[in-house]
Motif scaffolding. Structure first.
Motif, mmCIF file in Angstrom:
data_model
loop_
_atom_site.group_PDB
_atom_site.id
_atom_site.type_symbol
_atom_site.label_atom_id
_atom_site.label_comp_id
_atom_site.label_asym_id
_atom_site.label_seq_id
_atom_site.Cartn_x
_atom_site.Cartn_y
_atom_site.Cartn_z
ATOM 1 N N GLU A 77 0.826 -1.204 0.000
ATOM 2 C CA GLU A 77 0.000 0.000 0.000
ATOM 3 C C GLU A 77 0.862 1.255 0.000
ATOM 4 O OE1 GLU A 77 -4.062 1.228 2.287
ATOM 5 O OE2 GLU A 77 -2.361 0.706 3.557
ATOM 6 N N ALA A 78 1.933 1.229 0.806
ATOM 7 C CA ALA A 78 2.829 2.382 0.840
ATOM 8 C C ALA A 78 3.568 2.549 -0.478
ATOM 9 C CB ALA A 78 3.832 2.229 1.989
ATOM 10 N N SER A 81 1.329 4.043 -3.078
ATOM 11 C CA SER A 81 1.017 5.453 -2.858
ATOM 12 C C SER A 81 1.977 6.347 -3.633
ATOM 13 C CB SER A 81 1.092 5.784 -1.369
ATOM 14 O OG SER A 81 2.436 5.733 -0.902
ATOM 15 N N SER A 84 0.920 4.804 -7.878
ATOM 16 C CA SER A 84 -0.444 4.624 -8.384
ATOM 17 C C SER A 84 -1.059 5.904 -8.931
ATOM 18 C CB SER A 84 -1.336 4.061 -7.278
ATOM 19 O OG SER A 84 -1.428 4.990 -6.213
ATOM 20 N N SER A 85 -0.555 7.066 -8.504
ATOM 21 C CA SER A 85 -1.145 8.323 -8.956
ATOM 22 C C SER A 85 -0.832 8.624 -10.419
ATOM 23 C CB SER A 85 -0.655 9.478 -8.077
ATOM 24 O OG SER A 85 0.760 9.551 -8.110
ATOM 25 N N LEU A 91 -8.580 7.358 -6.678
ATOM 26 C CA LEU A 91 -7.576 7.444 -5.617
ATOM 27 C C LEU A 91 -8.256 7.810 -4.299
ATOM 28 C CD1 LEU A 91 -4.893 9.529 -7.552
ATOM 29 C CD2 LEU A 91 -4.814 7.067 -7.130
ATOM 30 N N VAL A 104 -1.691 12.432 1.194
ATOM 31 C CA VAL A 104 -1.030 11.261 0.643
ATOM 32 C C VAL A 104 -2.055 10.483 -0.158
ATOM 33 C CG1 VAL A 104 0.185 9.126 1.182
ATOM 34 C CG2 VAL A 104 0.572 11.160 2.581
ATOM 35 N N LEU A 105 -1.789 10.272 -1.447
ATOM 36 C CA LEU A 105 -2.724 9.594 -2.341
ATOM 37 C C LEU A 105 -2.343 8.137 -2.493
ATOM 38 C CD1 LEU A 105 -3.050 12.275 -5.172
ATOM 39 C CD2 LEU A 105 -4.511 11.968 -3.166
ATOM 40 N N SER A 106 -3.348 7.279 -2.538
ATOM 41 C CA SER A 106 -3.122 5.859 -2.794
ATOM 42 C C SER A 106 -4.309 5.315 -3.582
ATOM 43 C CB SER A 106 -2.946 5.083 -1.485
ATOM 44 O OG SER A 106 -4.072 5.237 -0.657
ATOM 45 N N ARG A 176 9.129 3.858 2.778
ATOM 46 C CA ARG A 176 8.063 4.866 2.710
ATOM 47 C C ARG A 176 7.345 4.978 4.047
ATOM 48 N NH1 ARG A 176 6.342 9.375 -0.047
ATOM 49 N NH2 ARG A 176 4.110 9.343 -0.450
ATOM 50 N N ARG A 182 2.503 8.477 6.641
ATOM 51 C CA ARG A 182 1.108 8.264 6.991
ATOM 52 C C ARG A 182 0.877 8.505 8.474
ATOM 53 N NH1 ARG A 182 -2.096 5.890 3.357
ATOM 54 N NH2 ARG A 182 -1.139 5.077 1.480
#
Length: 493
Positions: A77-78, A81, A84-85, A91, A104-106, A176, A182
């Motif tokens: 997931e990190a 992030s 993935s953008s 998102l 923080v976008l994921s 990350r 996060r």
């Protein structure tokens, strides 16, 4: 055959072949022996795999039947992030932990994104398994949805992906996370939940703002740092990598604030354990198995959580009643709630602290708080379970100076000497001092706040002197009565 010249006859031939295949396949399914049918199914999968060269790897949020958090999921997931953008259309945004103005976008659920590694193209897909329906046995329990990531790639890249790319993803994701991109999380199992729910942990407490003697704070900080660097030591001596802290003292002396300062200092998540919401020892173990490494497990007011203090045994010894008889006669609302709710036992809690289940995650602190340490069962507080005992007493002058700096931005003032003399004579909690020092309006400045504190200390000192004088008079009267009784008895003799 030229695809631009497909005739109706060609389509009829193709349709006939498909129908023939379906017919024979149905015959195989119905009338073939199971062994032969299994052979055809395997052959079908091999043929399908030949035409579909894609390999898929799934990484789920939880592993095992106890829904233990999968550390690899957090790392993926990190990692996503970051990448993935680029091409994901859906998102989700979370606040950055260190910078509240940054998002923080994921990747959101049911979305996909592509990535490239040494010439290999891969696809990441996010999804979730819906929660099963509620049962009549447990109408208030609903298992949380289970999220997962799927990694898809061409089979020609299998060696590259499994040997190099996944290692790259884990390392980048871990870096990350350690970069504190996060928010930390505050977990709870309250409201009769048998699973964890969480919110962002945003408590601002630090050791610098903690109203405690500097020497004591440095001792605790040194102990925490020593623990985080002792992985090899715990492995060598054969103990789970955990440490227990018992925080005890009167209400309002800063025990909960200390926990927040520890979490912020170590960058750990916090699990706030509500024991009265746990039905039994089995559910206790399930919740424990879901906690993650690098976390603080907290049970506040342990003496009030359940009947774990040894008082039940004392009641039985005094009255001669059995444990069953006492259970049938709850003496208070809290006892009745415990009887109808949690059945967690002292042995279950001890196993949670340092038994086999205590090793289900690494690098954890277990913190108990209590206002009455004398009420706790010695088996609960002995060294090895609660390794470090920290007493929180009434506010000292050094703690007052920290609060004056926090609330009034003062490091020195002419009335500090008077306050120091008064604080040596009375008992006042840091919470009470903080409340008095907090300006009540824009017109109230540091001078007015300090004078209010002096007045409160003087009033309490006077009350303390009056109580002491009354006790002295009572003792004197009792002594006079006793002397008169002895003289009277001597005269009769």
């Amino acid at each position: 055959m030229n695809p631009t010249k497909i005739t109706p006859e060609t389509w009829r031939t193709f349709g006939s072949a498909v129908l023939t295949f379906v017919f024979f396949w149905d015959l195989i399914r119905r009338y073939c022996p199971p062994e032969l049918r299994l052979y055809f199914e395997r052959s079908g999968r091999r043929i399908s795999g030949f035409f579909n060269p894609t390999i898929q790897i799934s990484i789920h949020e939880y592993i095992g039947s106890h829904m233990k958090s999968h550390e690899a999921y957090g790392m993926v997931e990190a990692y996503l992030s970051i990448s993935s953008s680029k091409d994901a259309k859906k998102l989700k945004a979370e606040m950055a932990k260190e910078n509240e103005a940054e998002l923080v976008l994921s990747m959101d659920e049911n979305e996909k994104t592509t990535d490239e590694f040494n010439g290999a193209q891969v696809v990441w897909i996010s999804g979730k398994v819906p929660s099963p329906p509620q049962t009549t046995s447990f109408p208030y329990y609903r298992e949380p949805e289970k999220r997962y990531y799927k990694l898809k790639f061409h089979r020609r890249y299998k060696k590259l992906i499994t040997e190099s790319y996944l290692e790259h993803v884990m390392k980048t994701g871990k870096d990350r996370i350690q970069a504190r991109s996060r928010q930390r999380r505050l977990y709870t199992n309250g409201h009769s939940k048998s699973y964890w729910s969480h919110i962002a942990f945003e408590h601002p407490a630090t050791f610098e703002t903690l109203a405690m003697e500097q020497e004591k704070k440095e001792e605790i900080i040194e102990d925490l740092l020593s623990f985080t660097k002792s992985r090899d030591f715990y492995k060598r001596i054969g103990k789970a990598w955990k440490r227990g802290y018992l925080l005890y003292g009167p209400p309002g002396t800063g025990k909960s604030t200390m926990i927040a300062a520890m979490a912020n200092f170590l960058d750990y998540d916090v699990y706030d354990f509500e024991l009265t919401s746990v039905k039994n020892n089995t559910e206790l173990r399930k919740l424990l198995a879901e906690t993650t490494s690098r976390s603080i497990i907290v049970i506040e007011d342990i003496d009030c959580s359940l009947d774990l203090t040894g008082e039940r045994k004392k009641k039985m010894e005094k009255s001669g009643e059995t444990d069953t008889e006492i259970t049938k006669k709850p003496s208070s609302r809290r006892d009745r709630e415990a009887e109808s709710g949690s059945q967690v036992t002292l042995s279950g809690l001890l196993n949670f602290i340092d038994g086999l289940w205590s090793s289900c995650a690494r690098e954890r602190l277990i913190v108990f708080t209590t206002n009455h340490v004398e009420k706790l069962d010695p088996a609960l507080t002995r060294r090895g379970r609660m390794d470090k005992h920290i007493e929180f007493s009434y506010c000292k002058f050094e703690g007052f100076k920290v609060l004056a700096k926090n609330y009034l931005n003062l490091e020195e003032h002419p009335v500090f000497g008077s306050i120091q003399e008064l604080m040596e004579k009375v008992k006042i909690t840091p919470a009470d001092v903080a409340e008095i020092l907090m300006p009540k309006s824009a017109k109230e400045g540091p001078e007015e706040c300090l004078q209010s504190l002096i007045h409160a200390l003087e009033v309490q000192a006077k009350e303390t002197n009056n109580v002491a004088a009354a006790a002295a008079r009572e003792n004197h009267e009792e002594l006079v009565i006793e002397l008169n009784r002895m003289d009277s008895q001597g005269s009769r003799n």
